[in-house]
Design an enzyme around this catalytic site. Sequence first.
Site, mmCIF file in Angstrom:
data_model
loop_
_atom_site.group_PDB
_atom_site.id
_atom_site.type_symbol
_atom_site.label_atom_id
_atom_site.label_comp_id
_atom_site.label_asym_id
_atom_site.label_seq_id
_atom_site.Cartn_x
_atom_site.Cartn_y
_atom_site.Cartn_z
ATOM 1 N N GLU A 58 -9.645 -3.197 5.212
ATOM 2 C CA GLU A 58 -9.432 -2.202 3.951
ATOM 3 C C GLU A 58 -8.363 -2.936 3.145
ATOM 4 O OE1 GLU A 58 -11.246 0.541 3.600
ATOM 5 O OE2 GLU A 58 -12.476 -0.060 5.335
ATOM 6 N N ASP A 88 -6.033 -6.366 7.128
ATOM 7 C CA ASP A 88 -7.240 -6.032 7.808
ATOM 8 C C ASP A 88 -8.354 -5.786 6.524
ATOM 9 O OD1 ASP A 88 -6.459 -3.582 6.439
ATOM 10 O OD2 ASP A 88 -6.079 -2.505 8.223
ATOM 11 N N ASP A 102 -2.449 -4.594 3.444
ATOM 12 C CA ASP A 102 -2.315 -4.950 4.904
ATOM 13 C C ASP A 102 -3.454 -6.280 5.160
ATOM 14 O OD1 ASP A 102 -0.689 -2.807 5.349
ATOM 15 O OD2 ASP A 102 -2.280 -1.548 5.921
ATOM 16 N N GLU A 154 0.894 -1.062 0.006
ATOM 17 C CA GLU A 154 -0.028 -0.052 -0.118
ATOM 18 C C GLU A 154 0.681 1.457 -0.068
ATOM 19 O OE1 GLU A 154 -3.206 0.190 2.912
ATOM 20 O OE2 GLU A 154 -3.437 -2.047 2.694
ATOM 21 N N HIS A 172 -0.485 -3.959 11.585
ATOM 22 C CA HIS A 172 0.877 -3.493 11.681
ATOM 23 C C HIS A 172 1.517 -3.754 13.155
ATOM 24 C CE1 HIS A 172 -1.157 -0.920 8.643
ATOM 25 N NE2 HIS A 172 -0.062 -1.393 8.005
ATOM 26 N N ARG A 194 0.385 4.673 11.281
ATOM 27 C CA ARG A 194 -1.059 4.418 11.252
ATOM 28 C C ARG A 194 -1.446 3.007 11.895
ATOM 29 N NH1 ARG A 194 -1.121 8.766 7.007
ATOM 30 N NH2 ARG A 194 -0.383 7.029 5.597
ATOM 31 N N TYR A 215 5.565 1.911 10.954
ATOM 32 C CA TYR A 215 4.301 2.664 10.276
ATOM 33 C C TYR A 215 3.391 3.394 11.350
ATOM 34 C CZ TYR A 215 0.474 3.449 7.283
ATOM 35 O OH TYR A 215 -0.559 4.111 6.432
#
Length: 778
Positions: free
Chosen positions: A86, A84, A82, A9, A333, A290, A288
């Site tokens: 999203e 998850d 990732d 991403e 993450h 976020r 990371y």
Amino acid sequence: MVENLVIVESPAKAKTIEKFLGKDFMVKSSFGHIRDLTKKEFGVDVKNNFEPDYIVSDDKKAVVKELKSLAKDAKTVWLASDEDREGEAIAWHLAEVLDINDEKVKRIVFHEITKNAILKAIESPRPINKNLVDAQQARRVLDRLVGFEVSPVLWKKVKPQLSAGRVQSVAVRLIVEREREINNFKPASSFRVNGIFKIVDKSGKETELKAELSKRFSNKADAEAFLQRSLKAEYAVENIVTKPAKRSPAPPFTTSTLQQEASRKLGYSVSQTMSVAQRLYEAGKITYMRTDSVNLSSLAINTSKAKITELYGEAYSKTRQFKTSSKGAQEAHEAIRPTYIDKETVTGTKQEQRLYDLIWKRTVASQMSDARLEKTTITIGISKTDEKYVASGEVIKFDGFLKVYTESTDDEEEKKNGQTILPPLEIGRQLDCIEVLAAQRFTLRPPRYTEASLVKKLEEQGIGRPSTYAPIITTIQNRGYVVKSDRPGEERKFVTLVLKNDNIKEETKTETFGQEKSKLFPTDIGMVVTDFLMKSFKSIMDYNFTAKVEEEFDEIAEGDLVWNEMIGDFYKPFHNLVEESLQHSEKANGERVLGSDPETGKQVSVKIGRYGPLVQLGETTDGENGEKPKFASLQPGQSIETITLDEALSLFRLPREVGEYEGKKVTVSIGRFGPYVRHDNKFISLSKTDDPFSVGIDRAVELIEAKREKDRKAVIKVFDEDNDLRVLNGRWGPYVSYKKKNYKIPKSTKPEELSFDDCMKLIKAADENPKKGRRKKQ
DNA sequence: CAGTGAGCGAGCTTCCGCTTGACTT
């Protein structure tokens, strides 16, 4: 041609991973989501099972084109977004858009960017999890339905351009409700009593011990009676209790806790923290930024252990793995930590260094031993009455993680209760009392939210995600629902009673309270919109709404629920509310009648008008007699909810004519940029100490003359050749002004020495090649 | 820079989450 194409991403992540993977792998980034619901239309076909209409976003067309051509040539395409909801959706959208053979596509995931984790991931690919993708589609569609159906209701019933949404409307509600709690708060007072005792140690050194009476008095009479009883009293230590205690370090940073601590310790705004962290991340200095996870990789834990042992010794090391406690965490993450924990400092801007330092300390402290403390409580008896004084203190026996880092709190009171070291005493010791102080204290109203404390609250409710905390705060301010602002404190009197030298003295003192800095205040429109939504869309405004739908998204992800059906069940009653509101809701403008004008008897009311909140004198129905109501805007800091009749009436006293000067009228009023004096078509700002309602002609003339003097001084040079050209002295130093445009003077030249030709050259040069970033926005 | 608050109608606005630049000051 490349054998393997890996898509992640974030470009910074791509750079790192490419290093781990060797020549046969090319790592590219999708830059987040590549497709979204179309914006031009509604984007969801509610009549056809809520079929989403996805399009590649404009700013992603180039990325998609590149990825498409690379994917065509590659043997294997590894979708490494990732793990998850999203991220899974991003992988699915990529697979759909890249238009490649299913056999070529492999989905891999990893939770930490370490060589081991990546290589392991490559060994165990899996298919795209369609259930997880569906959960994301449900989330996306629900947000679109709520946002795009409720916002238009607001345009009709309140004001155009307004917005409503699952997250933003609840965030505003929190701030509105807190403001009302504060408005309705009635402080109660009680008398708190402290005794100051003189302690003489063995060597004859004197120290003071402050102890608080275990009882508070609800009124002055009771406090005074206690002081009367204390006259000529004797004091002795009745008891000393010592208890061991321990304190443990906070877990490593997530986005939300980083934002909170950077706000408390460094004074950064939420978005400032994120952009500084982004730079550190892109430079490879931190992981990371976020994330909702407090997890550390085993690599990170091991390097911390080595570093702590090296710096502080083995006794300070204690490895820990923390578990997340926040609602709805998806933990794709690691926690936010330094990439290389052995690096205590980094190069970069001051801001970057300070944030890195904070992250380093928090991470390292999380892997350190508990602090061991000893808490001591001393009870002091009074000979003539039953009340007791209590002094408590804390001694650190072993500092452990406190050597490196202590977490701050939002609670201002807590800060004052700093640990005190108590002098050595023994039971039975007689003490001399220097004075007894009884002071009136007031209960504290609830605190207004800061950006960071709002983020904390949202996270606790499971509302919003790490990537959206900062944007949420920007959105609710951009929409005009909330403003970040300061407020001066108010003064209040309080009573103190002092017993000293067998004498009781009463005194009234003044304190300021309620001072605010950079706090979130709701605007009038924010309150009106919240009230409207609470009336018409109570279910959406429920603090548990997100948590409830999240549970259903989880069921979809587990394969226990079909996403279109879940949305269908939600949509039917929801859409009914929308229809109901469109047809039956009254227009909302927050109108409030304050009373009547004592002079004319006309009604005085406040409401939100086309250009903001206003006060109105007279009613529109009076118009039949040929008289129109009078209007005046509210001033910054005033609210239609709290303004009084007197305050409202005084707004009509402007503009005021204060007299004449040089044959021309002088008036005083308040404009968009604050209070001003107007004379001869010139505007002069009043200073902060001037009151526009009482400033007289003398002060006005003084201001006019001062302004003239300043203008004279501002002119360094004029030219006979062209009256439009002048060299002026401005806020940032001398500059050239020509036909309403301003030009910089090079540092090497003295402004007084500029000739007409020099200036013209400067102007020509600047006009011909306008520097980047100097152009005005169109 | 220092107002405004009549009414009509056309055309526009708006969500949340995942990512960076490209802007301007």
